[in-house]
Write an enzyme that holds these catalytic residues in place. Structure first.
Site, mmCIF file in Angstrom:
data_model
loop_
_atom_site.group_PDB
_atom_site.id
_atom_site.type_symbol
_atom_site.label_atom_id
_atom_site.label_comp_id
_atom_site.label_asym_id
_atom_site.label_seq_id
_atom_site.Cartn_x
_atom_site.Cartn_y
_atom_site.Cartn_z
ATOM 1 N N ALA A 253 39.018 38.668 37.118
ATOM 2 C CA ALA A 253 38.352 39.976 37.133
ATOM 3 C C ALA A 253 36.894 39.906 37.582
ATOM 4 O O ALA A 253 36.140 40.853 37.390
ATOM 5 C CB ALA A 253 38.429 40.610 35.751
ATOM 6 N N ALA A 254 36.502 38.797 38.204
ATOM 7 C CA ALA A 254 35.095 38.636 38.579
ATOM 8 C C ALA A 254 34.636 39.716 39.543
ATOM 9 O O ALA A 254 33.576 40.335 39.363
ATOM 10 C CB ALA A 254 34.873 37.253 39.189
ATOM 11 N N GLY A 255 35.416 39.963 40.591
ATOM 12 C CA GLY A 255 35.035 40.979 41.565
ATOM 13 C C GLY A 255 35.018 42.369 40.976
ATOM 14 O O GLY A 255 34.131 43.180 41.289
ATOM 15 N N ASP A 256 35.981 42.675 40.116
ATOM 16 C CA ASP A 256 36.023 43.991 39.480
ATOM 17 C C ASP A 256 34.849 44.184 38.533
ATOM 18 O O ASP A 256 34.256 45.273 38.467
ATOM 19 C CB ASP A 256 37.341 44.157 38.710
ATOM 20 C CG ASP A 256 38.549 44.129 39.622
ATOM 21 O OD1 ASP A 256 38.416 44.504 40.803
ATOM 22 O OD2 ASP A 256 39.630 43.726 39.154
#
Length: 308
Positions: A253-256
């Site tokens: 979920a890093a990009g989110d």
């Protein structure tokens, strides 16, 4: 004052599959430990990130009227997200993501869209007033293009800032949607797919930005993983360094987290773009030190403690 953010996007049941390596064709591979299930979906993750980091969030989306859908809606409500425009559809499956997770924290994801592909015009109309009252509207590409275009049209007519996270970038994005986008936020792979330019050097970033500008998008931001974030926003340009992490656990979920965190603090006039990117980088660095998607997203207090 808290930002008012509308997210149109996906809600998925994430199924994590921990393995030593991605299996090759014909290979049978045992799991490192039992698989797990968790709340996720790019839209839901970005909405939760924005909410935990200080924004008032309204969500437009669809689930099946099933146990997974009820769990996802309940999780969003528990974060203080307005779920009045999330439809629970009878006879349809809630979206699912199958996440192959390697020991170094990298992941490979397969998605079954399910109800995410059935967001209706009626849901957009239900949310129209909230869209108009928003500071920022965010979309990704795990739903169909038509409801995103309809949402962005309402936003643009009301002078609301639109952010398109073009993920996954596995099919051409309609020019109509691109022209309604104020900021596009691909990662380096997505930027290359959408423009035909690799994203490695300063010259590459300039070429990518020029390609997006030619399609009507005034502002470009490219996430570069551990190399940081390139931005060309409101006549400001540069690379903001990533916050270093010694041992990533799960990058799911890093990009989110980055998108939701940036939106939670970004001024409508984009005057604080560099500071908002650094804040979002810090939030992402905390996310990748934890397992899971939605459950790994930090709070504002945690990010502030890292930065200040």
């Amino acid at each position: 004052m808290a930002k008012n953010i509308t997210v149109i996007g996906s809600l998925n049941l994430d199924i994590h599959i921990p393995v030593e390596h991605i299996p090759t064709q014909g290979e049978t591979l045992g799991l490192l430990r039992a698989s797990t299930q968790a709340a996720g979906g790019k839209g839901a993750n970005q909405a939760v990130a924005a909410a935990r980091l200080g924004a008032q969030v309204h969500f437009i989306g669809a689930t099946g009227n099933d146990a997974a859908g009820r769990m996802l809606i309940s999780k969003c409500k528990a974060e203080g997200i307005d779920v009045s425009a999330i439809s629970a559809l009878d006879g349809k499956n809630t979206g699912q993501a199958f996440i192959i997770l390697e020991p170094d924290g990298h992941n490979t994801i397969m998605v079954e869209g399910g109800a995410n592909k059935l967001v209706s015009d009626a849901a957009i109309e239900t949310a129209a007033d909230r869209i108009r009252q928003s500071d920022i509207v965010i979309a990704q590409l795990e739903t169909n293009f038509e409801p995103i275009i309809a949402t962005f049209k309402i936003a643009k007519e009301a002078g609301v800032l639109t952010i398109l996270n073009p993920a996954p970038a596995n099919k051409p994005v309609p020019d109509e949607l691109l022209k309604l986008t104020d900021i596009i936020t691909p990662n380096e792979t997505e930027a290359a797919t959408l423009t035909g330019h690799k994203a490695v050097t300063e010259a590459d970033f300039t070429a990518i930005t020029a390609t997006f500008q030619a399609k009507g998008i005034p502002n470009t931001l490219i996430t570069l993983g551990s190399k940081g974030v390139y931005y060309n926003i409101a006549a400001q340009t540069g690379v903001v360094a990533a916050h270093k992490v010694a041992r990533p656990v799960d990058t799911t979920a890093a990009g989110d987290t980055f998108i939701g965190a940036m939106a939670a603090v970004l001024n409508k006039d984009l005057s604080n773009a560099k500071a908002a990117i650094d804040f979002a980088n810090a939030a992402s660095s905390l996310t990748i030190q934890r397992a899971g998607a939605m459950d790994s997203i930090p709070t504002k207090a945690e990010v502030d403690a890292l930065l200040f």
